[in-house]
Structure formats: structure tokens, C-alpha cells
Enzyme design. Structure first.
Site, PDB file in Angstrom:
ATOM      1  N   GLN A 272       9.195  12.572 -57.437  1.00  0.00           N
ATOM      2  CA  GLN A 272       7.853  13.155 -57.223  1.00  0.00           C
ATOM      3  C   GLN A 272       6.784  12.501 -58.076  1.00  0.00           C
ATOM      4  O   GLN A 272       5.621  12.920 -58.035  1.00  0.00           O
ATOM      5  CB  GLN A 272       7.882  14.667 -57.517  1.00  0.00           C
ATOM      6  CG  GLN A 272       8.746  15.457 -56.576  1.00  0.00           C
ATOM      7  CD  GLN A 272       8.256  15.415 -55.128  1.00  0.00           C
ATOM      8  OE1 GLN A 272       7.096  15.107 -54.849  1.00  0.00           O
ATOM      9  NE2 GLN A 272       9.134  15.712 -54.193  1.00  0.00           N
TER      10      GLN A 272
ATOM     11  N   LYS B  81       8.955   8.881 -49.900  1.00  0.00           N
ATOM     12  CA  LYS B  81       7.932   9.704 -50.556  1.00  0.00           C
ATOM     13  C   LYS B  81       6.792   8.843 -51.076  1.00  0.00           C
ATOM     14  O   LYS B  81       5.903   9.321 -51.767  1.00  0.00           O
ATOM     15  CB  LYS B  81       8.558  10.475 -51.723  1.00  0.00           C
ATOM     16  CG  LYS B  81       9.596  11.523 -51.291  1.00  0.00           C
ATOM     17  CD  LYS B  81      10.073  12.296 -52.489  1.00  0.00           C
ATOM     18  CE  LYS B  81      11.339  13.072 -52.237  1.00  0.00           C
ATOM     19  NZ  LYS B  81      11.185  14.237 -51.376  1.00  0.00           N
TER      20      LYS B  81
ATOM     21  N   HIS C  45      15.775  19.437 -59.036  1.00  0.00           N
ATOM     22  CA  HIS C  45      16.150  19.436 -57.618  1.00  0.00           C
ATOM     23  C   HIS C  45      17.684  19.435 -57.564  1.00  0.00           C
ATOM     24  O   HIS C  45      18.337  18.889 -58.466  1.00  0.00           O
ATOM     25  CB  HIS C  45      15.580  18.149 -57.007  1.00  0.00           C
ATOM     26  CG  HIS C  45      15.694  18.027 -55.521  1.00  0.00           C
ATOM     27  ND1 HIS C  45      16.869  17.673 -54.897  1.00  0.00           N
ATOM     28  CD2 HIS C  45      14.774  18.172 -54.539  1.00  0.00           C
ATOM     29  CE1 HIS C  45      16.655  17.605 -53.588  1.00  0.00           C
ATOM     30  NE2 HIS C  45      15.392  17.905 -53.339  1.00  0.00           N
TER      31      HIS C  45
ATOM     32  N   CYS D 150      15.095  23.062 -52.390  1.00  0.00           N
ATOM     33  CA  CYS D 150      16.278  22.459 -53.053  1.00  0.00           C
ATOM     34  C   CYS D 150      16.227  22.668 -54.561  1.00  0.00           C
ATOM     35  O   CYS D 150      16.589  21.781 -55.339  1.00  0.00           O
ATOM     36  CB  CYS D 150      16.406  20.974 -52.740  1.00  0.00           C
ATOM     37  SG  CYS D 150      16.620  20.633 -51.007  1.00  0.00           S
TER      38      CYS D 150
ATOM     39  N   ASP E 100      14.423  11.492 -62.981  1.00  0.00           N
ATOM     40  CA  ASP E 100      14.277  11.611 -61.531  1.00  0.00           C
ATOM     41  C   ASP E 100      12.785  11.444 -61.214  1.00  0.00           C
ATOM     42  O   ASP E 100      11.980  12.352 -61.443  1.00  0.00           O
ATOM     43  CB  ASP E 100      14.799  12.995 -61.102  1.00  0.00           C
ATOM     44  CG  ASP E 100      14.581  13.253 -59.613  1.00  0.00           C
ATOM     45  OD1 ASP E 100      13.880  12.448 -58.955  1.00  0.00           O
ATOM     46  OD2 ASP E 100      15.096  14.266 -59.119  1.00  0.00           O
TER      47      ASP E 100
HETATM   48  N1  PLP Z   1      14.481  14.825 -56.728  1.00  0.00           N
HETATM   49  C1  PLP Z   1      13.304  15.397 -56.467  1.00  0.00           C
HETATM   50  C2  PLP Z   1      12.451  15.875 -57.611  1.00  0.00           C
HETATM   51  C3  PLP Z   1      12.866  15.532 -55.152  1.00  0.00           C
HETATM   52  O1  PLP Z   1      11.699  16.119 -54.889  1.00  0.00           O
HETATM   53  C4  PLP Z   1      13.700  15.066 -54.103  1.00  0.00           C
HETATM   54  C5  PLP Z   1      13.301  15.239 -52.685  1.00  0.00           C
HETATM   55  O2  PLP Z   1      12.653  16.158 -52.291  1.00  0.00           O
HETATM   56  C6  PLP Z   1      14.911  14.476 -54.424  1.00  0.00           C
HETATM   57  C7  PLP Z   1      15.271  14.363 -55.739  1.00  0.00           C
HETATM   58  C8  PLP Z   1      15.822  13.955 -53.373  1.00  0.00           C
HETATM   59  O3  PLP Z   1      15.270  12.847 -52.742  1.00  0.00           O
HETATM   60  P1  PLP Z   1      15.982  12.191 -51.471  1.00  0.00           P
HETATM   61  O4  PLP Z   1      16.212  13.318 -50.496  1.00  0.00           O
HETATM   62  O5  PLP Z   1      14.994  11.196 -50.988  1.00  0.00           O
HETATM   63  O6  PLP Z   1      17.248  11.571 -51.926  1.00  0.00           O
END
Ligand code: PLP
Length: 405
Positions: free
Chosen positions: A202, A225, A122, A363, A199
Site C-alpha cells: 500500500q 496496485k 494483511h 483481509c 510489506d
Molecule cells: N499486503 C497488503 C498491505 C495489501 O493491501 C495487500 C493487498 O490488498 C497484500 C499484502 C496482498 O497483495 P497481493 O494480493 O497483490 O499479493
């Protein structure tokens, strides 16, 4: 014990609303899950009965609010198997947690040091490292993937070397659903002398995460999430690393003593929590964790896996269906395109049929580039989705496919 999805659905008033005159089917869970009434009630309770700024008050309300916030920290540590609450830092989300590590741990890196990311990251796990690269002259290396969307572990092994200082890789891809072998990724990173950031945005609501078993150095995720409030995230950090790292932001709460000449910092975890935190959201986040624990993370995972297999099989009978990400054991995320139809058109037509899916690059533009596409339609399941909803989703897709092809 049977997974009583109809009973759980009653916790979500939003699931009874209609969109475009039809009962809503919410399949945008990888972006944000919906919030159960229990969590909404916890927010209301905090505002109505306990609201006062945390950590600095002698009065009763402030002490209650502080106790609630710190109770959440303990619950979070237990939930992910962390050994100490000092290793749990509250942030605004996954994005801020990664920025914190890149910015702070990044100050311990030198020009020429290498960081390994993967092609399926992401933007939240790409751009903070690029900012660091521009400041400190570090080098970013990227692990490619195989045709089914699994990580190319041979390529990963060959990228690791004595210059590798950080490996930052997603636990589950937000586009492909691929579940990466993070324990092995971390083990190999450690063997090379690097630290590993995972990270978990998900993964956290869809599989059991045990930090101690994984041996992660940093693990990050977002409350919104995982059935919790918006605006709250968690950085788990290994204490020995957090102790070495300089503060990320300066301000109230994170200091021990301040003069104009010199400031000393608070102990962990407060060193990294400058300013008034979202203590209302943090208190309610505790309810979200308890909610997931009561249902059982493993049971949620099994329910979602059933929906994934059930839906994917039916989707593949639709002419022109292209599913991106077919790695074994993938999470309940299905990214797809119907023939050459634009993802946006598919999403718009599904919305007209009362179905919420996400469209676009999610993203993850470098991943889209690797796939040779501009975007996909993404459906992602959560604990409250049902087989009947999946049937209506596939039926609607069939209609949309007939209209667009
Ligand atoms: N990393 C991953 C794999 C994600 O799916 C997301 C959000 O869609 C993020 C990071 C970013 O999360 P946040 O917008 O809650 O900071």
C-alpha cells in the site's frame, strides 16, 4: 507545475464508462488501481511483436523478450533505490513474495525463535508466518496499536529481544491508512539482531520508497496496485541474505546443473524464479514504473493527500460517520461505517450510485477484531481521482446515510 488530473484521466478508458447509468467513480484503488492505456499498449506490443520464452533462446524474439524483462528489473531497482538487479526477484505478487521469504528464510530459523508482526497486518503477512510456526515451532508476537491507529512503538520496543529473528510489518495499513515509521522499525530490528521485512503493497504507489535509505532487508509489493499489470510482484532482498537462503520452488530457470543425484542452483536473482515467468506482464510493468516516474511519485502523493483531507472533512459532517484510522500523516485510505449500518449495505447502495468502494474485513480480520467490528467500507484514492468525484462521493454517502439510519 499544476497536477493536470484531467489530462491523466484520459489515459484510462475505463474511467469514461458508466455504472448504474452514472459516470463511474472508482475508489477501490487500495485493492487494485486501474491501468493506463500506455501499459495496456505495452502488453499488446509484447504479444504482437516480441513474444517468446525468455532466458533460453538464441533466436531474436527470445533475446528481445529477455532484454525487455531484464530492463524492467533494472527499472525496478532504480525505482526503489536498490543497489543491484540481483536483489530484485519477480513473483506473482506481494503474497507470493512474503510466502517466499517465510518459506525460504524460515528454514534458517529454529524452534523458539521469535517473529514480530503487527495487529494491522494483511492476512498475506500473517498466514505465511503461521504456516512456518506450525512447521518449525517459532513464536509469533504481535505489536498492538494506539487509539488513532498508529503503531504502539513502545510495545514494539518491549517485544524485541535476543530471540527476535524477523520483524515483518506493513509500511502502510490497507485499512487505516496509517504510515508506519518503517525506518525506525527497521533500525530497532537490526539493533536486536533481527531482519526486517516491510510489506510495501500500500506504500509503493503513494510515497517515494528508497530501500537504501530505509535499510530494509526485504521489501515486497504488487504491480496491480501501481497502475501495472496483474500477476506481477516484486521481492527486494538484501543480497547477503538471498545468498544464504535455500530456493523456494524448484524447476526450470533456477538451476545451474541437474543430475538425478544432485542439483546446483542458478545465481541471483534466478535462483528464486523457477519456471516461465509472466514475461509479458513484467515487460509492461516497466511502462507502469516509467508512467509513475514521469508524473512524479511525490506529486501523486500530494494530490492524494489533498483529496484525502478534502473528503475526510466533508465526511465528518455526515451524522453517525465513524472513521477508523486517524493517525497523523496517514495515506489516502478512508475506512468508515455510518452509524450501525452494515458495511455491505453501504457498499451496495454506493454501487447503485456508480461508486466503487470495497467492503468487508479487507483481509485484516485480526485488525477488525481489535477494532471490535466485522468490517468497514473503504475508499482509497489514486492519481486519477478528482475533487468533483469526492464531492459526488460525499453527496452519495449523505443519501445512503439517510436511507440506512
Ligand atoms: N499486503 C497488503 C498491505 C495489501 O493491501 C495487500 C493487498 O490488498 C497484500 C499484502 C496482498 O497483495 P497481493 O494480493 O497483490 O499479493
Amino acid at each position: 507545475m499544476e497536477f493536470d488530473v484531467e489530462k491523466y484521466r484520459e489515459d484510462y478508458p475505463i474511467l469514461s464508462r458508466t455504472v448504474a447509468g452514472r459516470p463511474l467513480i472508482y475508489l477501490d484503488n487500495a485493492a487494485s488501481t486501474q491501468t493506463p492505456r500506455q501499459v495496456v499498449n505495452a502488453i499488446t506490443d509484447m504479444y504482437e511483436n516480441h513474444k517468446a520464452n525468455v532466458h533460453r533462446g538464441v533466436h531474436t524474439l527470445s533475446q528481445e523478450a529477455t532484454a525487455m524483462m531484464e530492463e524492467t528489473r533494472r527499472a525496478t531497482a532504480r525505482f526503489i533505490g536498490a543497489s543491484s538487479t540481483e536483489e530484485i526477484i519477480f513473483t506473482r505478487g506481494t503474497t507470493e513474495a512474503i510466502n517466499l521469504v517465510a518459506s525460504s528464510y524460515g528454514q534458517l530459523l529454529s524452534e523458539g525463535d521469535e517473529i514480530i508482526l503487527s495487529v494491522m497486518e494483511h492476512h498475506a503477512n500473517i498466514v505465511p508466518w503461521q504456516l512456518l510456526r506450525d512447521r518449525r515451532g517459532i513464536v509469533i508476537r504481535v505489536v498492538p496499536m494506539l487509539a488513532d491507529g498508529s503503531l504502539d512503538m513502545d510495545a514494539y520496543r518491549s517485544l524485541l529481544n535476543e530471540k527476535t529473528k524477523v520483524v515483518a510489518i506493513t509500511h502502510v495499513s490497507n485499512v487505516l491508512g496509517t504510515v508506519n515509521p518503517v525506518a525506525e522499525i527497521i533500525r530497532l530490528a537490526h539493533e536486536a539482531g533481527a531482519v526486517a521485512l516491510i510489506d510495501g503493497a500500500q506504500a509503493i504507489a503513494h510515497c517515494r520508497v528508497d530501500i537504501s535509505a530505509l535499510n530494509a532487508d526485504f521489501y515486497v509489493f504488487s504491480s496491480h496496485k501501481m497502475y501495472g499489470p496483474t500477476g506481477i510482484g516484486v521481492l527486494y532482498g538484501r543480497r547477503s541474505l538471498l545468498e544464504k537462503m535455500p530456493p523456494y520452488q524448484g524447476g526450470g530457470e533456477m538451476i545451474s546443473h541437474v543430475t538425478f543425484e544432485h542439483t546446483t542452483y542458478a545465481d541471483l536473482p534466478f535462483k528464486f524464479e523457477a519456471g516461465t515467468p509472466d514475461y509479458v506482464g513484467i515487460a509492461a510493468f516497466h511502462t507502469a514504473i516509467s508512467y509513475m516516474e514521469e508524473i512524479g511519485v511525490e506529486r501523486i502523493a500530494a494530490h492524494e493527500e489533498d483529496l484525502l483531507n478534502y473528503t475526510q472533512q466533508q465526511m465528518l459532517t455526515i451524522p453517525g460517520m465513524r472513521i477508523f484510522g486517524t493517525a497523523p500523516g496517514k495515506s489516502a485510505i478512508i475506512s468508515f461505517l455510518i452509524g450501525n449500518a452494515h458495511h455491505y449495505d453501504t457498499g451496495l447502495l454506493l454501487d447503485k450510485l456508480g461508486i466503487a468502494v470495497r467492503t468487508g474485513h479487507h483481509c485484516a480480520q485480526p485488525l477488525m477484531h481489535a477494532l471490535g467490528i466485522e468490517g468497514t467500507v473503504r475508499c482509497a484514492m489514486a492519481l486519477y481521482n478528482t475533487r468533483q468525484e469526492c464531492d459526488r462521493f460525499v453527496e452519495s454517502l449523505r443519501r445512503v446515510a439517510a436511507m440506512l439510519q
